[in-house]
Design a protein around this motif. Structure first.
Motif, PDB file in Angstrom:
ATOM      1  N   GLY A 130      -4.470   5.914  -2.130  1.00  0.00           N
ATOM      2  CA  GLY A 130      -3.660   6.888  -1.399  1.00  0.00           C
ATOM      3  C   GLY A 130      -2.833   7.725  -2.366  1.00  0.00           C
ATOM      4  N   PHE A 147       7.738   5.519   0.948  1.00  0.00           N
ATOM      5  CA  PHE A 147       7.243   4.797  -0.215  1.00  0.00           C
ATOM      6  C   PHE A 147       7.353   5.741  -1.408  1.00  0.00           C
ATOM      7  CE2 PHE A 147       3.531   3.335  -2.844  1.00  0.00           C
ATOM      8  CZ  PHE A 147       4.144   2.173  -3.285  1.00  0.00           C
ATOM      9  N   ALA A 183       5.561   6.655  -3.760  1.00  0.00           N
ATOM     10  CA  ALA A 183       4.432   7.509  -4.169  1.00  0.00           C
ATOM     11  C   ALA A 183       4.493   8.902  -3.553  1.00  0.00           C
ATOM     12  CB  ALA A 183       3.102   6.843  -3.815  1.00  0.00           C
ATOM     13  N   SER A 184       5.181   9.051  -2.413  1.00  0.00           N
ATOM     14  CA  SER A 184       5.304  10.393  -1.828  1.00  0.00           C
ATOM     15  C   SER A 184       5.947  11.337  -2.842  1.00  0.00           C
ATOM     16  CB  SER A 184       6.152  10.358  -0.548  1.00  0.00           C
ATOM     17  OG  SER A 184       5.655   9.395   0.354  1.00  0.00           O
ATOM     18  N   ASP A 241       1.411  13.138   4.361  1.00  0.00           N
ATOM     19  CA  ASP A 241       1.252  11.787   3.815  1.00  0.00           C
ATOM     20  C   ASP A 241       0.985  10.875   5.013  1.00  0.00           C
ATOM     21  OD1 ASP A 241       1.437   9.194   2.915  1.00  0.00           O
ATOM     22  OD2 ASP A 241       3.079   9.599   1.509  1.00  0.00           O
TER      23      ASP A 241
HETATM   24  C1  LIG Z   1       0.761   3.146   0.823  1.00  0.00           C
HETATM   25  C2  LIG Z   1       1.410   4.467   0.732  1.00  0.00           C
HETATM   26  C3  LIG Z   1       1.071   5.412  -0.254  1.00  0.00           C
HETATM   27  C4  LIG Z   1       0.185   5.097  -1.435  1.00  0.00           C
HETATM   28  O1  LIG Z   1      -1.027   4.560  -1.128  1.00  0.00           O
HETATM   29  P1  LIG Z   1      -1.804   3.618  -2.208  1.00  0.00           P
HETATM   30  O2  LIG Z   1      -3.165   3.491  -1.605  1.00  0.00           O
HETATM   31  O3  LIG Z   1      -1.062   2.339  -2.283  1.00  0.00           O
HETATM   32  O4  LIG Z   1      -1.831   4.341  -3.492  1.00  0.00           O
HETATM   33  C5  LIG Z   1       1.662   6.656  -0.197  1.00  0.00           C
HETATM   34  N1  LIG Z   1       2.542   6.967   0.765  1.00  0.00           N
HETATM   35  C6  LIG Z   1       2.910   6.091   1.721  1.00  0.00           C
HETATM   36  C7  LIG Z   1       3.886   6.510   2.763  1.00  0.00           C
HETATM   37  C8  LIG Z   1       2.371   4.811   1.725  1.00  0.00           C
HETATM   38  O5  LIG Z   1       2.751   3.939   2.666  1.00  0.00           O
END
Ligand SMILES: *Cc1c(COP(=O)(O)O)cnc(C)c1O
Length: 365
Positions: A59, A85, A87-88, A156
């Motif tokens: 993701g 999370f 990563a956003s 996202d």
């Molecule tokens: C899980 C998640 C991600 C990242 O996904 P991965 O597959 O773990 O890289 C990004 N944004 C949100 C809101 C998430 O819950």
């Protein structure tokens, strides 16, 4: 203990089909960019109501490659919620751009459109609403804002596969949407995986190059790309699970309904489903000012809980801090939210026990 999530239950029910799927891939010995991945892409494009879907390694990579595919890079700003999370926001940094945090709406935990509007500057290129906990962000207002300022919208949707806003499935709302197949997500692989779904052919074509070394298809590397494919084993596993996704979502929504009925009137703030939203309850998240004390009482009651997320994104050590003053709703949510067990294989008896335990814990707070 009532588990927070139990993937062994999910996999026990699918064991024979998953093993058959892995045998199919091993026998074909096509492990990267093959028929399973292409079939999964078609299935998820259809589910998302768009023409294109591209499997990638995670993701996180779906977000990073989408940003680059939209031409976002150094000097550009992307608005992202201060509560998500990590990563956003980190994917915006990975793409070379600057994340600009906007506060959340405390009722839904999703991007506050008014706060997003205030965060727009001449450098803003995109808005990244996060469909947190499985509920779409307030997409009417986000899309209106994007149209008015000519901004791209990247959903996202890592937690929200199968969710919808009005008649539109998640994925069909913005320029592109990013799915995660992390094992605990609503559609989880047996490893990592992700997907970009998009109605824009230009974005799809560029992600296709970016995920495979910038290759235009004939060992001609037209730009700096990455090595980020969804492998065939994961695609085959995901296709087995995708056939259950609708039933799993129905089960999650039913559990949420039981919690709503059983936990009303306790002084516990329950999740709300916005009028246009179809929430897929990736998480069933309540809030209480004495969250940590409540969590401890629930452990004593034999109920597993989890906190998503104990820090706002700007308060992560890698960012600058200051959420309490600048993004107060994100800061407050990080201290008050608590998620209860909510997964398709949870039994009615477990839900009943969880409801009774939460009721007793709230009385003792
Ligand atoms: C899980 C998640 C991600 C990242 O996904 P991965 O597959 O773990 O890289 C990004 N944004 C949100 C809101 C998430 O819950």
């Amino acid at each position: 203990m009532i588990p927070f999530i139990d993937l062994q239950r999910q996999h026990a029910a699918l064991r024979a089909e998953l093993l058959a799927a892995s045998a199919r891939v091993i026998d074909s010995s096509q492990f990267v960019l093959g028929a399973e991945g292409r079939a999964l892409e078609q299935e998820l494009a259809a589910l998302s109501g768009v023409a294109w879907a591209l499997g990638v390694a995670s993701g996180t990579d779906a977000l990073r490659l989408t940003l680059t595919a939209l031409g976002i890079g150094p000097g550009d700003e992307v608005i992202t919620p201060a509560f998500s999370f990590v990563a956003s926001a980190t994917t915006i940094v990975m793409a070379g751009a600057t994340p600009v945090f906007a506060d959340i709406d405390p009722a839904t935990y999703t991007l506050d459109p008014a706060a997003a509007a205030r965060a727009i500057t001449p450098r803003t290129r995109a808005i990244m609403p996060v469909h947190l906990y499985g509920q779409p962000a307030q997409m009417d207002r986000v899309l209106e804002l994007a149209r008015a300022h000519r901004l791209a919208v990247i959903e996202d949707a890592a937690q929200a596969v199968g969710a919808a806003w009005g008649e539109e499935p998640v994925g069909a709302l913005g320029d592109a949407a990013c799915l995660s197949f992390y094992p605990t997500k609503n559609l989880g692989a047996c490893g990592d995986g992700g997907m970009v779904v998009t109605r824009r052919q230009d974005v799809a074509e560029r992600v296709r190059k970016l995920r495979h070394h910038g290759d235009s298809g004939r060992y001609e590397h037209v730009e700096l790309g990455y090595c980020s494919r969804l492998d065939e084993l994961q695609a085959a596993f995901l296709r087995v699970k995708l056939r259950r996704l609708a039933a799993w979502t129905t089960a999650r929504r039913r559990i949420a309904g039981l919690y709503h009925k059983g936990l009303a009137g306790l002084g516990l703030e329950l999740p709300i489903e916005a009028a246009q939203a179809r929430h897929v309850y990736h998480l069933f998240t309540v809030r209480h000012p004495q969250r940590d004390a409540l969590a401890k009482l629930l452990t004593d009651e034999g109920i597993s809980t989890a906190v998503y997320y104990p820090r706002s994104v700007p308060d992560q050590p890698m960012f600058g801090g200051g959420a309490e003053r600048r993004w107060p709703e994100a800061w407050r949510a990080s201290r008050e939210v608590l998620s209860l067990p909510c997964f398709a294989e949870l039994t009615d008896d477990e839900v009943e026990r969880a409801v009774a335990g939460v009721r007793r814990a709230c009385e003792r707070l």
